[in-house]
Enzyme design. Sequence first.
Site, PDB file in Angstrom:
ATOM      1  N   TYR A   1       9.295   4.937  34.812  1.00 45.64           N
ATOM      2  CA  TYR A   1       9.009   3.641  35.401  1.00 45.64           C
ATOM      3  C   TYR A   1       9.856   3.103  36.472  1.00 45.64           C
ATOM      4  O   TYR A   1       9.603   2.203  36.900  1.00 45.64           O
ATOM      5  CB  TYR A   1       9.114   2.644  34.199  1.00 45.64           C
ATOM      6  CG  TYR A   1      10.150   2.574  33.132  1.00 45.64           C
ATOM      7  CD1 TYR A   1      11.543   2.171  33.761  1.00 45.64           C
ATOM      8  CD2 TYR A   1      10.070   3.079  31.976  1.00 45.64           C
ATOM      9  CE1 TYR A   1      12.509   2.027  32.802  1.00 45.64           C
ATOM     10  CE2 TYR A   1      11.274   3.034  31.034  1.00 45.64           C
ATOM     11  CZ  TYR A   1      12.305   2.409  31.691  1.00 45.64           C
ATOM     12  OH  TYR A   1      13.496   2.766  30.958  1.00 45.64           O
ATOM     13  N   LYS A   2      10.923   4.033  36.958  1.00 47.79           N
ATOM     14  CA  LYS A   2      11.356   3.791  38.200  1.00 47.79           C
ATOM     15  C   LYS A   2      10.803   4.570  39.229  1.00 47.79           C
ATOM     16  O   LYS A   2       9.887   3.856  39.766  1.00 47.79           O
ATOM     17  CB  LYS A   2      12.941   4.328  37.750  1.00 47.79           C
ATOM     18  CG  LYS A   2      13.570   3.574  36.667  1.00 47.79           C
ATOM     19  CD  LYS A   2      15.149   4.253  36.491  1.00 47.79           C
ATOM     20  CE  LYS A   2      15.833   3.702  35.033  1.00 47.79           C
ATOM     21  NZ  LYS A   2      16.089   2.320  35.112  1.00 47.79           N
TER      22      LYS A   2
ATOM     23  N   ASP B   1      20.092  14.066  31.927  1.00 49.50           N
ATOM     24  CA  ASP B   1      19.387  12.554  32.176  1.00 49.50           C
ATOM     25  C   ASP B   1      18.858  12.283  33.529  1.00 49.50           C
ATOM     26  O   ASP B   1      19.630  12.067  34.414  1.00 49.50           O
ATOM     27  CB  ASP B   1      19.741  11.324  31.462  1.00 49.50           C
ATOM     28  CG  ASP B   1      19.069  10.078  31.418  1.00 49.50           C
ATOM     29  OD1 ASP B   1      18.593   9.856  32.407  1.00 49.50           O
ATOM     30  OD2 ASP B   1      19.628   9.116  30.544  1.00 49.50           O
TER      31      ASP B   1
ATOM     32  N   ARG C   1      23.127  -4.574  42.967  1.00 46.86           N
ATOM     33  CA  ARG C   1      22.513  -3.093  43.196  1.00 46.86           C
ATOM     34  C   ARG C   1      21.320  -3.086  43.985  1.00 46.86           C
ATOM     35  O   ARG C   1      20.506  -3.873  43.556  1.00 46.86           O
ATOM     36  CB  ARG C   1      22.370  -2.388  41.600  1.00 46.86           C
ATOM     37  CG  ARG C   1      22.236  -1.019  41.548  1.00 46.86           C
ATOM     38  CD  ARG C   1      21.836  -0.693  40.029  1.00 46.86           C
ATOM     39  NE  ARG C   1      20.521  -1.009  39.613  1.00 46.86           N
ATOM     40  CZ  ARG C   1      19.931  -0.443  38.574  1.00 46.86           C
ATOM     41  NH1 ARG C   1      20.832   0.500  37.754  1.00 46.86           N
ATOM     42  NH2 ARG C   1      18.821  -1.019  37.955  1.00 46.86           N
TER      43      ARG C   1
ATOM     44  N   PHE D   1      24.764   5.527  31.021  1.00 51.05           N
ATOM     45  CA  PHE D   1      23.941   4.227  30.560  1.00 51.05           C
ATOM     46  C   PHE D   1      24.125   4.194  29.191  1.00 51.05           C
ATOM     47  O   PHE D   1      23.958   5.213  28.255  1.00 51.05           O
ATOM     48  CB  PHE D   1      22.477   4.499  30.938  1.00 51.05           C
ATOM     49  CG  PHE D   1      21.751   3.292  30.590  1.00 51.05           C
ATOM     50  CD1 PHE D   1      21.801   2.232  31.643  1.00 51.05           C
ATOM     51  CD2 PHE D   1      20.709   3.300  29.579  1.00 51.05           C
ATOM     52  CE1 PHE D   1      20.999   0.902  31.266  1.00 51.05           C
ATOM     53  CE2 PHE D   1      19.841   2.072  29.335  1.00 51.05           C
ATOM     54  CZ  PHE D   1      19.944   1.094  30.217  1.00 51.05           C
TER      55      PHE D   1
END
Lengths: 395, 395
Positions: free
Chosen positions: A220-221, A195, A370, A126
Amino acid sequence: MSDLARTARQRDADDPLASRRALFVLDDGVYLDGNSLGALPRSVPGRVEDVVRRQWGALRIRSWDESGWWTAPERIGDRIAPLVGAAAGQIVVGDSTSVNVLKALVGAVRMADDARDEIVVDATTFPTDGYIAESAARLTGRTLRPVRPDEVPAALSGRTAAVLLNHVDYRSGRLHDLPSLTAAVHAAGAIAVWDLCHSAGALPVGLDEHGVDLAVGCTYKYLNGGPGSPAYLYVRSGLQDRFDSPLPGWNSHAEPFGMREAYEPAAGALRGRVGTPDILSMLALEAALEVWDGVSIDAVRAKSLALTDFFLECVRAYVPEGRVESLTPVRHEERGSQVALRCAPDAGDVMKRLIGRGIVGDFRRPDVLRFGFTPLYVGFADVERAARVLAEELR
Amino acid sequence: MSDLARTARQRDADDPLASRRALFVLDDGVYLDGNSLGALPRSVPGRVEDVVRRQWGALRIRSWDESGWWTAPERIGDRIAPLVGAAAGQIVVGDSTSVNVLKALVGAVRMADDARDEIVVDATTFPTDGYIAESAARLTGRTLRPVRPDEVPAALSGRTAAVLLNHVDYRSGRLHDLPSLTAAVHAAGAIAVWDLCHSAGALPVGLDEHGVDLAVGCTYKYLNGGPGSPAYLYVRSGLQDRFDSPLPGWNSHAEPFGMREAYEPAAGALRGRVGTPDILSMLALEAALEVWDGVSIDAVRAKSLALTDFFLECVRAYVPEGRVESLTPVRHEERGSQVALRCAPDAGDVMKRLIGRGIVGDFRRPDVLRFGFTPLYVGFADVERAARVLAEELR
C-alpha cells in the site's frame, strides 16, 4: 520565478516518467505521503466495480475459477516479482505484513540448524517487526537479539539462526546495504529475512541476485494497492521445499479441495498461502500494478534520487539555517526514497499547517517531518513548491 | 401446480423475512450456496465505490481518522456481536479464519495451566482448523488429540488445555451442542474455542450466555461480506487481560502510534488485532451487515429450520426412493442451515447439471450434494423448485 523553480520546470520537461502521473488520481496539492498510502491509480475503481458487481454479484462462486480468484495470490505475486528482482514462482500475496513476518521468521528458524538459538533483529525497526520477531523467538524457543543494523556483522555467530532486517528505515529513510548484509548473514550460516515495505517500488532490491532467503513487504506504499492491501511473502526457490510455515492453512495444502485430514504442503511459493484470499483488496492491487507496465525500476531509482537531492537543495536554499536538520543520509547508496527532517520542537504543528496548505507529508514522533517521494507521480515542481511552503511556515 | 408448490407459495406469503430478499442482487436461479459465498447485498457496490474514489482517492491518509478506517476492526466487530450473542467490546474483525484459529488456540493454551499438555480438536473439522491446531500444538509444545465431537466429553481430562470445535459441521450440516460441550470443557478446567463459520448468521450462537471463551468465524458465508472478506475473533471480556497473542502486531499495541520498541498489549478486544486492516474488504463487509438491521436471529433460525424441513419433504416426495440419502440430522437441535445429500456415485456430475439449470449448490467429495439455505434471501418456492429439478436430474 526563482532559479530553482525554473530548474524544476526544466527537469519535469525532461523526465521520462512524467507521463505516469496521469495514471493516478491527484489533486492540486503535493502528495508526499505515498510512502504511507500510495495515491489511487485510475485503473482501480472500474476494476473494483467489476469485481463487486459482475464477479461477485452475478457469477458468485463460479468466479473462484472463472474470474481467476483462486490463483490470484501467486499470479499477483508474479506481477510484483520483477519489481523486487525476483523470478516468477517465489512470491505469494496475502495477509498483512505482520502475519508474513511471523511466517518468514518461524520458517527461517526451522531452516536453520537446531543448535542455532538466536534471532537477530534490527533494533531500530518498524515496531511490528520487532514485536513479531519476539513472538517468533518465543514460539520457536529462541532468544531475540536486537542490534543496530551497523552492528549486525559483529553480532552474527554460530548461534544465529535468522536475521530480520529492513531494507529502508521507516523513520530516517536510511537504505541498508542488502547485498553485503545478506552475504554476512550467509557467511555466518544463518538465514536472511528482509522487510521491503519502504523499498519495493522505489528502488532496485535484487532479491534473486543477492541470494536473499525470505522477504516480506506491504503493497500500500509505493505499490499503490490501497489502504491495508495484502502484503507478500518471498521464499527463494531453492529453499521452498524446506519452508515449514507456522500458518499451514488449507490454501497451502498440496490438494486444497481434497479436504484431507493430514496436512501435506504444496510445492513452491504456494506454501506461503494460508486461508481464503481477500479478493476485493487483492484484485484492487492487481489493477493498481498496471501503472508499472513498461517501467524500469532503475529509471524509478534515478528519479527518486534526483527528487530527494533536489528537495534537500531547495530546503537548504529556502529554509532558515538551523531550523531543520536532515536525518536522511547524504550518500546515495544509503538513501531510500524519503527525506526526514528533524524539526524541534514543533514538527507536529508544522506538519498540520503544511497539510492545511496542500503539502501532505507525515509527522513521526517526537520531532520528525517525513516526506516520501514517489517517482511515478511526484514531479520536480512539486518538490520545489513543498520546500518553498515549508520555508514560509518556518520563517 | 402441485400441492407442495402451493404450500411453498403460501409460506412465502406468510414469511416475515421475505422482504429481505430485495436487499440482495439475485438472478432467476436458486442460489443454495450462500454457505460458501453469500450473495451480494445491494448496499455494497455504492459503499465500495465511495471508499475507493472518495476515501482513498481524494482523502487518502486523512481517511485513517476522518473515514473511521483505523477503528473499523472493532466497530464492525461490535456490529457482528449481536448476531452471535455477544455484548460489545469482545470481537475484532481482521485476517483470515485460519490466522484467527492460530491466535485463538495459542491464546487459549497460554491461558491454561502449564501442566495441561493436550489440545483436543474435532477430528471431522474443516481441514484448515485441524492443520492450524496441529501448528498451534507444535508451537506451544502441546500434543494434538483429534476426536469426534461426540467423543469430546470422554476425551477431556486434567491434561486438556484447550478444545477447538465447530458449531456446525461443514460437510454434514450437523449442529453441535455448544452449551453442553462448553460446559463439559469448563468442568474439565479447559478453554473452549468455537469455530462459527457455518453457524453465525444462520442460527443463535449465544457466546456470552454459554460462557464460550474464544471463537472465530468467517464473514463471507451467511454474513455476505464478499469473497475472502475478513474473519473475526471473539475473546470473552473476562479473559481479555490474559489473552496473549502469537501475533502481537503493532495494531494490538496499547499505543500503536507511539512506535515503542517494547510491546505492550492494548486492553480489550483490540488485543486481537495484528497489522494494518484491509480497508476495502472490511468496509464492504460493514455495508453488507446492513441487511441485518432489525432482523431477529431467532426469526432467522425459525425460517432456516422451516426451509430445510421443507426441502427434505420435497426431496422425499419428488426424488426416487434410494437415489439420495440425507446426511443431515432429522432433529432440529442437531441441524445447521444446510442439507447434505449423499448421491453416489455421480454427485459431482449431478451438481454440474443442477448448476447448469440454475440450481446452485456445492459438491463435496467424494459423493455429497450440499445445499445451503440462507433465510434472508432463499424462499420456499426456491426450495420446492430446487428439489423438483434435482428429482428430474436423478430420474
